[in-house]
Design a protein around this motif. Sequence first.
Motif, PDB file in Angstrom:
ATOM      1  N   THR B  99       0.867  -1.115   0.141  1.00  0.00           N
ATOM      2  CA  THR B  99       0.007  -0.127   0.054  1.00  0.00           C
ATOM      3  C   THR B  99       0.703   1.160   0.058  1.00  0.00           C
ATOM      4  O   THR B  99       0.642   2.166  -0.682  1.00  0.00           O
ATOM      5  N   LEU B 100       1.975   1.200   0.800  1.00  0.00           N
ATOM      6  CA  LEU B 100       2.978   2.372   0.940  1.00  0.00           C
ATOM      7  C   LEU B 100       3.466   2.487  -0.471  1.00  0.00           C
ATOM      8  O   LEU B 100       3.646   3.678  -0.818  1.00  0.00           O
ATOM      9  N   ALA B 103       1.285   4.196  -2.891  1.00  0.00           N
ATOM     10  CA  ALA B 103       0.720   5.459  -2.545  1.00  0.00           C
ATOM     11  C   ALA B 103       1.801   6.529  -2.943  1.00  0.00           C
ATOM     12  O   ALA B 103       1.707   7.418  -3.691  1.00  0.00           O
ATOM     13  N   MET B 104       3.153   5.904  -2.802  1.00  0.00           N
ATOM     14  CA  MET B 104       4.323   6.772  -3.131  1.00  0.00           C
ATOM     15  C   MET B 104       4.351   6.737  -4.656  1.00  0.00           C
ATOM     16  O   MET B 104       4.530   7.803  -5.094  1.00  0.00           O
ATOM     17  N   ARG B 106       2.009   6.653  -6.796  1.00  0.00           N
ATOM     18  CA  ARG B 106       0.999   7.583  -7.457  1.00  0.00           C
ATOM     19  C   ARG B 106       1.235   8.983  -7.012  1.00  0.00           C
ATOM     20  O   ARG B 106       1.083   9.925  -7.675  1.00  0.00           O
ATOM     21  N   LEU B 107       1.579   9.321  -5.760  1.00  0.00           N
ATOM     22  CA  LEU B 107       1.811  10.672  -5.426  1.00  0.00           C
ATOM     23  C   LEU B 107       3.079  11.450  -5.523  1.00  0.00           C
ATOM     24  O   LEU B 107       3.170  12.292  -5.936  1.00  0.00           O
ATOM     25  N   THR B 108       4.091  10.633  -5.142  1.00  0.00           N
ATOM     26  CA  THR B 108       5.537  11.405  -5.358  1.00  0.00           C
ATOM     27  C   THR B 108       6.637  10.596  -5.677  1.00  0.00           C
ATOM     28  O   THR B 108       6.768   9.274  -5.242  1.00  0.00           O
ATOM     29  N   VAL B 113      10.806  11.409   1.049  1.00  0.00           N
ATOM     30  CA  VAL B 113       9.741  10.454   1.455  1.00  0.00           C
ATOM     31  C   VAL B 113      10.129   9.037   1.662  1.00  0.00           C
ATOM     32  O   VAL B 113      10.008   8.489   2.779  1.00  0.00           O
ATOM     33  N   ARG B 114      10.801   8.629   0.696  1.00  0.00           N
ATOM     34  CA  ARG B 114      11.289   7.221   0.537  1.00  0.00           C
ATOM     35  C   ARG B 114      12.296   7.028   1.593  1.00  0.00           C
ATOM     36  O   ARG B 114      12.524   6.089   2.329  1.00  0.00           O
ATOM     37  N   PHE B 186       8.219  -0.720  -4.685  1.00  0.00           N
ATOM     38  CA  PHE B 186       8.369   0.257  -5.338  1.00  0.00           C
ATOM     39  C   PHE B 186       9.211   0.452  -6.613  1.00  0.00           C
ATOM     40  O   PHE B 186       8.856   0.743  -7.727  1.00  0.00           O
TER      41      PHE B 186
END
Lengths: 309, 305
Positions: B99-100, B103-104, B106-108, B113-114, B186
């Motif tokens: 999920t994380l 989300a990453m 899709r968003l950024t 963040v990573r 990712f």
Amino acid sequence: MSEQLSHDLKLSRTKRRKLAGRIVAWVFLSAWLLITLLPLWWIVRMAFSTQRELLANPSSFLPVNFTWDAFKRVLGTIPVSEAIAQGGYSRTLHFWLYLRNTFIVTAATVLGGIVFNAMAAYAFARLKFPGRDKIFNIYILALIMPTVLNLIPNFILIHQLGWVGTLQGIIAPTFLGSAFGVFFLRQFFLGLNRDLEDAARIDGAGIIGVFWHVALPISLPPLLTISILTFIDTWNNFQWPYFAGGMGTQENATVLTVALAVFRAQQQTGLPDYTGMMAGTLISLIPTILIFLFVGRNAVDSIQFSGIK
Amino acid sequence: MQNISQPAPNRTRWLTQETLVAWLFIIPSLLGVTVFVLVPTLRGFYLSFTDSDLINQASFIGLANYQRLIDDPQFWKSLAITSTYVLVNIPFQTVLALTLAMAMWRLTRSIVVRAIIFMPYLIPMLMVMLIWMTILHYDFGPVNGLLKLIGGPNARISFMGQELIIPTIAMINTWRYVGYTALLFFAGLQTIPLELYEAAEIDGASEWRIFRTITLPLLRPVTVFVLITSLVGSFQVYDSVAVATVPSGGPGDATRVIFWYIVNQAFVRFNMGYAAALAVALFIISMAIAWINMSYFRAGSSDLG
């Protein structure tokens, strides 16, 4: 006209749904970032708190009565009597010694890993010799085999060598590199254009010269990757250094993780010196944090690499 | 001497030299892998058929250790405790990581963040445990402080008590590893061609359908890798238990996982032979996990072809 309007409405509905999805995803991601960062803040908050007043303010967000005492206790810059008065533990923690031990173990493992992994990987990727592929299968086998059986026989071997409770006992199993390191670097060498190496060879360079002066310099990025991975693993390792190092009984072979575990285990009764432990944790994280700051992008990429082996 | 009869003596000499250098290059590494990885595995199997105790001459005792293992209630109890840990840890960690990663993705693309998500992995398991033990402490942890504030003293949860300690350790482990696993997912997501998604969007496929029919199948190689490594690793859980609990595997016997039992037999009682038999059991479990994963997910073959 109305058709156009309903089309617009429909479009904005999908857009709205998409936007809602993005918001939910952002909330989720932010929540996790917070769950990640708060405990890290808690290390700092505890390390700078006054041990004696910790219990009275369990939930304060900032350090309780800001002080460097915990660091002084851990680093041994104040006498034991004063440490006990602060609520610390009576046994002195030879922090510098443990730090030195951890450095020696990590440096030997990382350097040994670079040299011996690169040499073997180069031989398997570039040199022709009888039985090469058969011998490489040994590495594949070592790579896929569960390592759970190795602890006891390796301990017995180190015991037979008389190395239990010494640094060389801790270093020995990883000093000559790893199957993963050889595999990883071999993949890199295989994908490398060999024109440069051929040119050097035509110019009369020997195999070792080509390896040293041509292949190694252009392999710095993957070497850095494998070094970062080895560093993290070795610096953070607990299990093998604990048993090979004499379970915390030999000061000269105790690494930081083991020292902190023993420190904690000896304080089962009463209030453990939590601020001291957090200060120790914080200091021991400094090298990792530095590496992360300087080669953070490479470190993150390295981890992503490790999954594609 | 033999070279004289060869048609191309220079080439043969070169080959000989190349072979020599090659061996020079691989010998240290080969020695390491053989002495510290392959031979120990064989020796581990051998030890499990002996009564080795580090002091006396070990003698071969056949299957006695395995007979003892089957009759040993602590082994089965440890297996059950370890399984509970695995059953909490793996689903949480895998789903959360995926999920994380989604989300990453899709968003950024932000490296910051990573990096933050990955940070807990840089902290030794032991220290991660120390941190969370203070945060979840019954009397002065902020979590129970908050619960007390909301629902009074009885609303507090004994995270480190006998009943919840294993799920708690499993969740803490998830906290440490989820960023690492998310990065693997990712990386896997980045290998999926964007055209596939564009095509699906034009066809009007729903998000869930796209996830089920494109993302999940194409992530299969990463998923198998993640599942095998995390399952095998979880069955060997030890570091977190070692620091969270007193050496006896407490509170009570709640944290006597298999690896604790191996360590207890090997390094407290010096029953090296029996400990090796326990390790063989764990070895077989690990191999079985890998094999089931490989055959169930047809690993290695991605639908990208």
